[in-house]
Write an enzyme that holds these catalytic residues in place. Sequence first.
Site, PDB file in Angstrom:
ATOM      1  CD  GLU A 248      -3.175   1.541  -2.589  1.00  0.00           C
ATOM      2  OE1 GLU A 248      -3.867   0.559  -2.211  1.00  0.00           O
ATOM      3  OE2 GLU A 248      -3.658   2.627  -2.481  1.00  0.00           O
TER       4      GLU A 248
ATOM      5  CG  HIS B  76      -2.264   0.857   1.190  1.00  0.00           C
ATOM      6  ND1 HIS B  76      -1.912   2.207   0.917  1.00  0.00           N
ATOM      7  CD2 HIS B  76      -3.359   0.746   1.098  1.00  0.00           C
ATOM      8  CE1 HIS B  76      -3.276   2.667   0.782  1.00  0.00           C
ATOM      9  NE2 HIS B  76      -4.216   1.740   0.989  1.00  0.00           N
TER      10      HIS B  76
HETATM   11  O1  TA6 Z   1      -6.143   1.115  -1.274  1.00  0.00           O
HETATM   12  C1  TA6 Z   1      -6.926   1.994  -1.381  1.00  0.00           C
HETATM   13  C2  TA6 Z   1      -7.857   1.841   0.094  1.00  0.00           C
HETATM   14  O2  TA6 Z   1      -8.482   0.585   0.016  1.00  0.00           O
HETATM   15  C3  TA6 Z   1      -9.048   3.092   0.081  1.00  0.00           C
HETATM   16  O3  TA6 Z   1     -10.552   2.556  -0.003  1.00  0.00           O
HETATM   17  C4  TA6 Z   1      -8.938   3.402   1.745  1.00  0.00           C
HETATM   18  O4  TA6 Z   1     -10.008   2.811   2.254  1.00  0.00           O
HETATM   19  C5  TA6 Z   1      -7.588   2.956   1.931  1.00  0.00           C
HETATM   20  O5  TA6 Z   1      -7.220   1.980   1.245  1.00  0.00           O
HETATM   21  C6  TA6 Z   1      -6.991   3.299   3.267  1.00  0.00           C
HETATM   22  O6  TA6 Z   1      -7.355   2.324   4.003  1.00  0.00           O
HETATM   23  P1  TA6 Z   1      -7.227   2.339   5.458  1.00  0.00           P
HETATM   24  O7  TA6 Z   1      -7.769   1.076   6.193  1.00  0.00           O
HETATM   25  O8  TA6 Z   1      -5.660   2.304   5.743  1.00  0.00           O
HETATM   26  O9  TA6 Z   1      -8.018   3.692   6.149  1.00  0.00           O
END
Ligand code: TA6
Length: 300
Positions: free
Chosen positions: A264, A159
């Site tokens: 990601e 991520h």
């Molecule tokens: O990678 C994108 C995502 O899935 C978004 O939908 C948002 O939820 C982000 O990840 C961050 O997620 P988190 O659980 O770290 O707040």
Amino acid sequence: MPVEELEDRVILTDVNDSNTKLTILKFGATIISWHHQGEENLWLSKAAKLDGSKPVRGGIPLVFPVFGKQKDPNHPTAKLPQHGFARNNTWEFLGQISENPPTIQFGLGPEQLDEETRLKWPFDFTLILTVSISGDKLVQKIEVENTGSTPFEFNWLFHTYYHVEDITDVLVNNLVDVSCYDQLIAEQYTEKAPAISFHEEFDRIYQNVNPKRTIQIIDKGKVLYNLHRTNLQDSVVWNPWTKKAEGMGDFEPKLGFHNMVCVEPGHVSSMVLLPAKEKWSGQQEIVIGGEIKVQTNIYE
Ligand code: TA6
């Protein structure tokens, strides 16, 4: 000193440039800083928790065994928190495995999880993360091993929060003609933009992106980052924009969404099925700079 282990983190320094280095928090095995010739390449929230009280907001959190929240209530990952437990537990630093480029490893297994998590996801596994830094290149490889006697399914995703000057000047290219699922409108469609630009919240899962495609993050015509993927078929592109940034308590400054973009790589549009005693691996390689490469579906 190429590898310096501190209590809660490890610092990995390029053998040829002391201003090129990574800082990896043992919590989540999260890279929280990537300096290249002194310049920071990752975005880290000023309110990011680095004490293990919650996953790090920024850097490169690791998503396993589920991306997002599992939609199937009967799936073994259904009881796990959003994005799973890999980013939310302390990994063991396993040491240095190579001098040049300096390369280190971290490991996670059931013995490091709390009882509650183990009950929610009762599988035997080993995760080995391998990290190296060399000049303008950062490489992260994950190996997932099913050490138990029953198969299990999982997602994996890096991520990555990239630092940018201003998101409104940024383009992400080489995703044209790729199928994507738009998380904001819950619709599936084919990306038709030659290069993605950002002027509002953006959250799309690009599916089965040909590995020959180099996903580039470009700022005012200059390539910032090139993402090369091995066995990571999908790539999420995300920017929370104003409202979502305001809604995240650990996202600071609130206007910080202007200085970040998430690209990601992972395997998230389906579950990976890993039979007992088998291994799976995936790798992201990020290279700084270079020329703009325009790739379309002629490569497929
Ligand atoms: O990678 C994108 C995502 O899935 C978004 O939908 C948002 O939820 C982000 O990840 C961050 O997620 P988190 O659980 O770290 O707040």
